[in-house]
Design a protein around this motif. Structure first.
Motif, short mmCIF file in Angstrom:
data_model
loop_
_atom_site.label_atom_id
_atom_site.label_comp_id
_atom_site.label_asym_id
_atom_site.label_seq_id
_atom_site.Cartn_x
_atom_site.Cartn_y
_atom_site.Cartn_z
N LEU A 152 0.82 -1.20 0.00
CA LEU A 152 0.00 0.00 0.00
C LEU A 152 0.86 1.25 0.00
O LEU A 152 1.98 1.24 0.52
CB LEU A 152 -0.91 0.03 1.23
CG LEU A 152 -1.89 -1.13 1.42
CD1 LEU A 152 -2.67 -0.94 2.72
CD2 LEU A 152 -2.84 -1.26 0.24
N THR A 153 0.33 2.32 -0.56
CA THR A 153 1.00 3.62 -0.45
C THR A 153 0.82 4.13 0.97
O THR A 153 0.04 3.58 1.76
CB THR A 153 0.40 4.64 -1.42
OG1 THR A 153 -0.96 4.91 -1.03
CG2 THR A 153 0.42 4.11 -2.86
N LYS A 155 -0.65 6.84 2.10
CA LYS A 155 -2.00 7.30 2.37
C LYS A 155 -3.00 6.15 2.44
O LYS A 155 -3.93 6.17 3.25
CB LYS A 155 -2.44 8.31 1.30
CG LYS A 155 -1.72 9.66 1.38
CD LYS A 155 -1.95 10.33 2.72
CE LYS A 155 -1.27 11.70 2.79
NZ LYS A 155 -1.35 12.29 4.14
N GLU A 156 -2.82 5.15 1.60
CA GLU A 156 -3.69 3.98 1.66
C GLU A 156 -3.54 3.26 3.00
O GLU A 156 -4.52 2.82 3.59
CB GLU A 156 -3.36 3.03 0.51
CG GLU A 156 -3.78 3.55 -0.85
CD GLU A 156 -3.13 2.79 -2.00
OE1 GLU A 156 -3.47 3.10 -3.16
OE2 GLU A 156 -2.29 1.91 -1.74
N LEU A 160 -6.53 2.81 5.78
CA LEU A 160 -6.92 1.51 6.32
C LEU A 160 -6.71 1.46 7.83
O LEU A 160 -7.54 0.90 8.57
CB LEU A 160 -6.12 0.41 5.63
CG LEU A 160 -6.47 -1.03 6.03
CD1 LEU A 160 -7.93 -1.34 5.73
CD2 LEU A 160 -5.56 -2.02 5.31
N HIS A 195 -9.28 6.71 -3.23
CA HIS A 195 -8.36 5.90 -2.43
C HIS A 195 -9.05 4.66 -1.88
O HIS A 195 -8.43 3.59 -1.80
CB HIS A 195 -7.77 6.75 -1.29
CG HIS A 195 -6.61 7.58 -1.70
ND1 HIS A 195 -6.75 8.73 -2.44
CD2 HIS A 195 -5.27 7.42 -1.50
CE1 HIS A 195 -5.55 9.26 -2.66
NE2 HIS A 195 -4.64 8.48 -2.11
N THR A 198 -9.27 2.13 -4.74
CA THR A 198 -7.97 1.52 -5.01
C THR A 198 -7.59 0.55 -3.89
O THR A 198 -7.05 -0.53 -4.13
CB THR A 198 -6.89 2.60 -5.14
OG1 THR A 198 -7.28 3.55 -6.12
CG2 THR A 198 -5.55 1.99 -5.54
N LEU A 199 -7.90 0.94 -2.65
CA LEU A 199 -7.60 0.09 -1.50
C LEU A 199 -8.36 -1.23 -1.60
O LEU A 199 -7.79 -2.31 -1.39
CB LEU A 199 -7.99 0.83 -0.22
CG LEU A 199 -7.73 0.12 1.12
CD1 LEU A 199 -6.24 -0.16 1.29
CD2 LEU A 199 -8.24 0.98 2.28
N LYS A 202 -6.76 -3.51 -4.21
CA LYS A 202 -5.49 -4.11 -3.76
C LYS A 202 -5.72 -5.22 -2.73
O LYS A 202 -4.97 -6.20 -2.68
CB LYS A 202 -4.58 -3.03 -3.17
CG LYS A 202 -3.96 -2.10 -4.19
CD LYS A 202 -2.95 -1.16 -3.54
CE LYS A 202 -2.24 -0.29 -4.56
NZ LYS A 202 -1.22 0.58 -3.94
#
Length: 256
Positions: A152-153, A155-156, A160, A195, A198-199, A202
């Motif tokens: 994860l980035t 921010k991700e 979370l 976000h 995208t989270l 992933k």
């Protein structure tokens, strides 16, 4: 399993017997060599380590335990000679979690073992967050979805983390934007939606745990069972609103 590292067979047997009598699994070990052979077979929940051992002493063994990533986090209680302040200080400085002075009573030993394990359990809860098959190890900045590590980035990961800290609590988009991106962030709440999407992608199947509360925001919930929602899927620019794939056969209820 608790490893009792003690060269005196009588004391060792008594330690093992006492721990087993109060519900712990325990193994008696007579030397440093035996300790590391036992570690090859499995990691203990705690090590009760005597300082005065034949060959390599307890302080040297403690340094080896703390320098090995496999045993670095295993709690260790040092057994020291009564009144030996140097041994106590040296042991604590080198990573021991507690010490007990010889001769000691068996009930004191049990109390110290329970106290150290209780402390580790509390610390583990603070550094490890879970929901279903999703596991976040905060100290290691690592996320596991089942047996798969998820990259994860920053921010991700923060997003979370925020949701996992309060499972079931609904966070508005404005709350998440302020808490994660800051008051001075010039973007809009749509940033949060992007976000989250995208989270979820992933995280794979574990992404179902990130639920949308229509008209409010997001939360960590119980998840849902994937089904074929082909006729109900919402497509934007030729791709699924949820994962952007043109061949997607399902959507997350409430995401439309």
């Amino acid at each position: 399993m608790i490893f009792c590292v003690e060269d005196d067979p009588n004391i060792r047997e008594l330690e093992v017997y006492t721990l087993q009598s109060v519900g712990f699994k325990a193994l008696g070990i007579g030397s440093g060599d035996e300790l590391f052979k036992a570690l090859e077979c499995g990691k203990p929940t705690l090590i009760l380590l005597d300082i005065m051992l034949p060959g390599e002493d307890g302080l040297s063994l403690l340094k080896r335990l703390r320098s090995d990533k496999r045993t670095a986090q295993v709690p260790v209680i040092m057994a020291t000679a009564k009144g030996s302040e140097f041994d106590k200080v040296h042991g604590l400085d080198n990573g021991a979690d507690d010490y007990i002075a010889k001769p000691f009573g068996m009930m004191e030993m049990v109390s110290r073992v329970k106290a150290v394990l209780r402390r580790y359990k509390q610390e583990d809860k603070q550094s490890r967050l879970t929901a279903g098959e999703l596991v976040m190890e905060i100290d290691k900045h690592r996320v596991m979805a089942g047996s798969q590590e998820v990259v994860l980035t920053f921010k991700e990961f923060e997003l979370l983390h925020k949701l996992l800290e309060r499972p079931g609590q609904v966070f508005t988009r404005e709350q998440l934007l302020t808490d994660i991106w800051g008051y001075d962030f010039a973007g809009e709440t749509r940033t949060v939606d992007v976000h989250v999407r995208t989270l979820r992608l992933k995280l794979g199947e574990a992404g179902a745990l990130v639920e949308t509360v229509r008209g409010v925001g997001y939360r960590i919930g119980a998840g849902y069972e994937k089904k074929n929602f082909q006729r109900s899927a919402v497509f934007v620019n030729g791709g699924c609103y949820h994962c952007f794939r043109a061949d997607c056969g399902y959507y997350v209820p409430g995401d439309e």
